[in-house]
Enzyme design. Structure first.
Site, PDB file in Angstrom:
ATOM      1  N   ASP A 284      42.168  30.524  18.337  1.00 36.60           N
ATOM      2  CA  ASP A 284      42.437  31.231  16.734  1.00 36.60           C
ATOM      3  C   ASP A 284      40.996  31.271  16.074  1.00 36.60           C
ATOM      4  O   ASP A 284      40.204  30.319  16.290  1.00 36.60           O
ATOM      5  CB  ASP A 284      43.452  30.126  16.260  1.00 36.60           C
ATOM      6  N   GLU A 326      41.579  35.580  19.406  1.00 36.08           N
ATOM      7  CA  GLU A 326      41.963  36.160  18.277  1.00 36.08           C
ATOM      8  C   GLU A 326      40.812  36.442  17.227  1.00 36.08           C
ATOM      9  O   GLU A 326      40.328  35.745  16.737  1.00 36.08           O
ATOM     10  CB  GLU A 326      43.086  35.165  17.603  1.00 36.08           C
TER      11      GLU A 326
HETATM   12  C1  GLC Z   1      44.731  33.099  12.583  1.00 38.03           C
HETATM   13  C2  GLC Z   1      46.078  33.199  12.388  1.00 38.03           C
HETATM   14  C3  GLC Z   1      46.626  33.271  11.085  1.00 38.03           C
HETATM   15  C4  GLC Z   1      46.156  32.243  10.227  1.00 38.03           C
HETATM   16  C5  GLC Z   1      44.611  32.059  10.296  1.00 38.03           C
HETATM   17  C6  GLC Z   1      43.864  30.716   9.808  1.00 38.03           C
HETATM   18  O1  GLC Z   1      43.893  34.510  11.889  1.00 38.03           O
HETATM   19  O2  GLC Z   1      46.682  34.038  13.191  1.00 38.03           O
HETATM   20  O3  GLC Z   1      48.052  33.213  10.930  1.00 38.03           O
HETATM   21  O4  GLC Z   1      46.487  32.031   8.965  1.00 38.03           O
HETATM   22  O5  GLC Z   1      44.085  32.132  11.669  1.00 38.03           O
HETATM   23  O6  GLC Z   1      44.191  29.481  10.925  1.00 38.03           O
END
Ligand code: GLC
Length: 650
Positions: A284, A326
């Protein structure tokens, strides 16, 4: 590669290694360690070479990898070996994914296990179960504020349930994707608690400061991620008496990766989840891993080095596990998360294709494919053995991260065009029936993003309310068109739970004080299984969407050229409403599929002369999805409103 310095260090490490490790049979581990150690050492040295504890930390890192290898089950080790042989396994067109919240989809992990047949019915064989690790109630950011990386949120189950689920999924050839939130922890995590209690060791796990000097320097160049709910990038912690860096919510403390202990802890956590049976780990917010004063603190070179190091280490212990990056950042930046300067991916094998997603939504609003064509033309070519995760909706907002130059090339003015899109999807634009909500509005910059379920954004909610059959039909077509794109573009299509049955916005989040400030909850549904059952009743909306998707998925799996080997050619055509690309086989020149899509609400024509070499056999084309020959009028292919073809030559 053999190189004296790293090899000497490796020998020293192995000489010092604890007996409980050295006594084990670690044949495969050692061969992989030997192969990767030059890279591991170079990266570790680049990041942490100037520290006095460098060697001690290097020792920790190798022992962590070895310990997790020892814990890796025989079955998973076997799978590693199989995937080493079949190294392109994740590029295959057979994979079709779905992302879901366990609680919203099935209540619990056991419930999810009972519903595995649902994925099989649809043809989904890769399931991303969004974060299930323990989070404090109320301040969880939908699971992304983790207070214990090795415990499961008791509401959904136990660690034992995850292992069971993973095993059951393996039996059914369904891949399990789990999240590891690598950039931050909850402020209730043990490390944060110790930091708050004044322990220097743990204060160094985060970025903490006694006064505003350094935070103020950072703030000059850092954007705000959640400007409405969590403005700024630092939070004062009363108990600790220090400022702490909190880029996302004020309860999410950013980890300090300039400290090698943080790196080793996170490596250990990643390998722990690999050992629970995850096939793929979604890392993430990876763009944020390195912080540098004077920068946006995103996409820094060191963030890439950390990811490369994680990859090299994971390949030694659990080479069958691949990473998803991500990183919702500009196309030129996102491409680097596959591994810069590498030939094959050496960072994350898979990355979210947020560019394609946002461009598709642009085509929906404008009813033409000008920016979509331009944006895809500018999308850099990715590495071999790396692939996209193509999606229409996910649990997050839709950001309008197009390149301004591309917008200008389409003769739009960037700020005005973005404003139009926000107005369109939030229903302010007169002719729009979209029911989205703004997210992350920033009054200082004028930025905003969009929340909303696919069906509500596509006009289905409005159409159902007004009982307008034609409008219902059009929105269903639009939903299918968007899926037709992600299923054929090249990469792993990732459906979002609820979209397969046309789930509408869920406003109930407004009654929850912890959720009401975050409009993303409007599109994180609790599946109504009575509604889902309607997928079996011919004529219902649920049936129309589900059965069409099911067919598309099945057909995709049969089309070999839909596997992702950078085998796509964008075909620029005269008609601006059309998005056309070809998919071809690298070894078999006769095998190819032409994808033609029409984003307009009117039928459109494609002049077959525009197709160049792709048009040669055009009079004998079959649409693989419908199994029919499309209409041709004189020299033009006719494409009905909001529809697409997957054409093959007969
Ligand atoms: C990523 C997740 C999101 C979250 C962010 C902070 O972008 O997809 O949902 O709010 O990280 O953890």
């Amino acid at each position: 590669m053999y190189e004296q310095i790293s090899h000497t260090l490796l020998n020293d490490i192995l000489n010092r290694i604890k007996p409980e490790i050295s006594e084990q049979d670690l044949r495969h581990f050692y061969t992989r360690l030997g192969a990767n150690f030059y890279a591991i050492h170079s990266l570790f040295e680049r990041l942490y070479g100037d520290r006095e504890d460098f060697e001690e930390q290097a020792q920790n890192m190798v022992e962590t990898m070895a310990r997790q290898y020892i814990k890796r089950s025989e079955k998973l080790r076997q799978l590693d070996l199989e995937r080493e042989k079949d190294y392109n396994w994740f590029l295959h067109q057979q994979w079709v994914g779905m992302a879901l919240y366990c609680k919203g989809f099935a209540g619990t992990l056991n419930g999810l296990q009972e519903r595995l047949h649902y994925f099989q019915e649809l043809g989904v064989n890769l399931v991303h179960v969004m974060p299930i690790m323990r989070c404090p109630e109320g301040s969880s950011d939908g699971g992304y504020a983790v207070s214990d990386f090795r415990e499961i949120n008791p509401e959904v189950g136990t660690l034992e349930d995850v292992r069971e689920l993973a095993e059951e999924m393996k039996k059914r050839d369904i891949l399990l994707v789990l999240d590891v939130v690598v950039n931050h922890t909850s402020n209730k995590h043990y490390w944060a608690t110790c930091a708050r209690a004044g322990e220097k060791k743990y204060q160094d796990y985060y970025y903490t400061f006694e006064n505003r000097n350094v935070p103020d320097m950072f703030e000059q160049s850092m954007p705000e991620i959640f400007p409405e709910t969590s403005p700024g990038n630092f939070t004062w912690d009363e108990e600790m008496g220090r400022w702490v860096m909190t880029v996302f919510n004020d309860f999410q403390w950013d980890l300090n990766y300039s400290n090698p202990s943080v790196f080793v802890e996170m490596l250990n956590i990643i390998l722990f989840w690999a050992n629970q049976g995850a096939d793929i780990l979604r890392l993430d917010a990876v763009a944020f891993l390195w912080k540098k004063i004077g920068s946006t603190c995103q996409n820094e070179r060191e963030a890439h080095l950390i990811l490369q190091l994680l990859k090299d280490c994971c390949q030694v212990t659990a080479p069958g596990v691949v990473f998803i990056a991500e990183a919702i950042v500009a196309p030129v930046e996102v491409i680097k998360y596959f591994g810069e300067d590498a030939v094959i991916a050496k960072e994350c094998e898979i990355a979210y294709n947020a560019t394609f997603m946002a461009l598709l939504w642009d085509a929906v609003a404008t009813k033409n494919a000008r920016l979509l064509n331009q944006g895809i033309k500018s999308l850099p070519v990715k590495l071999e053995r790396a692939t996209w995760l193509n999606y229409v909706r996910c649990h997050d907002d839709i950001g309008l991260g197009f390149d301004d130059r591309d917008i200008l090339l389409c003769d739009y003015e960037p700020a005005r065009h973005r404003r139009f899109l926000i107005d369109y999807f939030t229903g302010k634009y007169e002719k729009s029936h979209a029911r989205g909500l703004p997210f992350g509005q920033n009054s200082k910059t004028g930025d905003a993003r969009i929340s909303g379920s696919l069906a509500s954004l596509a006009g289905l909610e409005h159409a159902l309310e007004t009982g307008d059959d034609k409008a219902i039909d059009d929105s269903i077509k639009l939903i299918l068109l968007l899926h037709g794109m992600i299923l054929s573009f090249g990469g792993i299509p990732l459906l979002y739970y609820g979209d397969e049955i046309g789930a509408l916005n869920d406003d109930s989040y407004r009654d929850d004080p912890h959720k009401k400030g975050d409009t993303r909850w409007v599109h994180r549904p609790s599946i109504d299984w009575d509604k889902a059952d309607k997928r079996n009743t011919v004529g219902t909306v649920e049936y129309k969407i589900f059965s069409a998707l099911k067919r598309m998925v099945a057909v995709r799996k049969e089309i070999e050229v839909f596997a992702d080997f950078n085998n796509r050619e964008l075909i620029e055509v005269e008609n601006p409403h059309l998005f056309v690309f070809g998919r071809y086989h690298l070894q078999k020149p006769n095998e190819r599929v032409l994808v033609v899509s029409n984003f307009s609400n009117k039928p459109q024509h494609l002049n077959l002369d525009d197709l160049g070499g792709w048009g040669a056999q055009y009079r004998l084309m079959t649409d693989l999805y419908r199994g029919e020959t499309p209409d041709i009028f004189k020299n033009s292919l006719v494409i009905p409103p909001f529809s697409f073809y997957w054409l093959c030559e007969r």
